[in-house]
Design a protein around this motif. Structure first.
Motif, PDB file in Angstrom:
ATOM      1  N   GLU A   9       2.342   6.552  -6.975  1.00 23.55           N
ATOM      2  CA  GLU A   9       1.398   7.681  -7.556  1.00 23.55           C
ATOM      3  C   GLU A   9       1.899   9.028  -7.230  1.00 23.55           C
ATOM      4  OE1 GLU A   9      -1.577   7.681  -9.081  1.00 23.55           O
ATOM      5  OE2 GLU A   9      -1.106   5.692  -9.457  1.00 23.55           O
ATOM      6  N   PHE A  58       1.390   4.027  -2.935  1.00 21.08           N
ATOM      7  CA  PHE A  58       1.043   5.437  -3.109  1.00 21.08           C
ATOM      8  C   PHE A  58       2.035   6.195  -3.061  1.00 21.08           C
ATOM      9  CE2 PHE A  58       0.884   9.096   0.261  1.00 21.08           C
ATOM     10  CZ  PHE A  58      -0.334   9.525  -0.156  1.00 21.08           C
ATOM     11  N   LYS A  59       3.477   5.926  -2.761  1.00 19.25           N
ATOM     12  CA  LYS A  59       4.671   6.544  -3.162  1.00 19.25           C
ATOM     13  C   LYS A  59       4.682   6.607  -4.469  1.00 19.25           C
ATOM     14  CE  LYS A  59       9.686   6.539  -2.516  1.00 19.25           C
ATOM     15  NZ  LYS A  59      10.751   5.860  -1.909  1.00 19.25           N
ATOM     16  N   THR A 107       0.787  -1.269   0.047  1.00 19.12           N
ATOM     17  CA  THR A 107      -0.046  -0.026  -0.125  1.00 19.12           C
ATOM     18  C   THR A 107       0.846   1.410  -0.004  1.00 19.12           C
ATOM     19  OG1 THR A 107      -1.725  -1.334   1.333  1.00 19.12           O
ATOM     20  CG2 THR A 107      -1.787   1.236   1.290  1.00 19.12           C
ATOM     21  N   LEU A 108       1.722   1.312   0.898  1.00 23.54           N
ATOM     22  CA  LEU A 108       2.456   2.299   0.990  1.00 23.54           C
ATOM     23  C   LEU A 108       3.388   2.366  -0.412  1.00 23.54           C
ATOM     24  CD1 LEU A 108       3.947   2.195   4.430  1.00 23.54           C
ATOM     25  CD2 LEU A 108       2.357   3.847   3.619  1.00 23.54           C
TER      26      LEU A 108
END
Length: 57
Positions: free
Chosen positions: A42, A39-40, A35-36
Motif C-alpha cells: 500500500e 502494508f508495504k 499484514t506487513l
C-alpha cells in the motif's frame, strides 16, 4: 533490531510460546507477514499514485 539484544528476543519468544503454544506460532507469524507485506504494498502504491499526479502537473 529496535534496540533489542539477544536476551530480550529470547525472553519474548519464550513468553510467546507459553501464551500461544507452539502449534499456533506459525499461524501468527504467517498472519503478521501478510499484514506487513500488504502494508508495504500500500505504501508503494501510494508513492506510485503521487508520482503520476506530479507528472500530470
Amino acid at each position: 533490531m529496535f534496540g533489542l539484544g539477544l536476551p530480550e528476543v529470547v525472553i519474548i519468544a519464550v513468553v510467546a510460546i507459553v501464551i500461544f503454544g507452539p502449534k499456533k506460532l506459525p499461524e501468527l507469524g504467517n498472519a503478521l507477514g501478510k499484514t506487513l507485506r500488504g502494508f508495504k504494498e500500500e505504501l508503494n502504491s501510494h508513492d506510485d499514485d503521487t508520482t503520476v499526479e506530479q507528472e500530470k502537473q
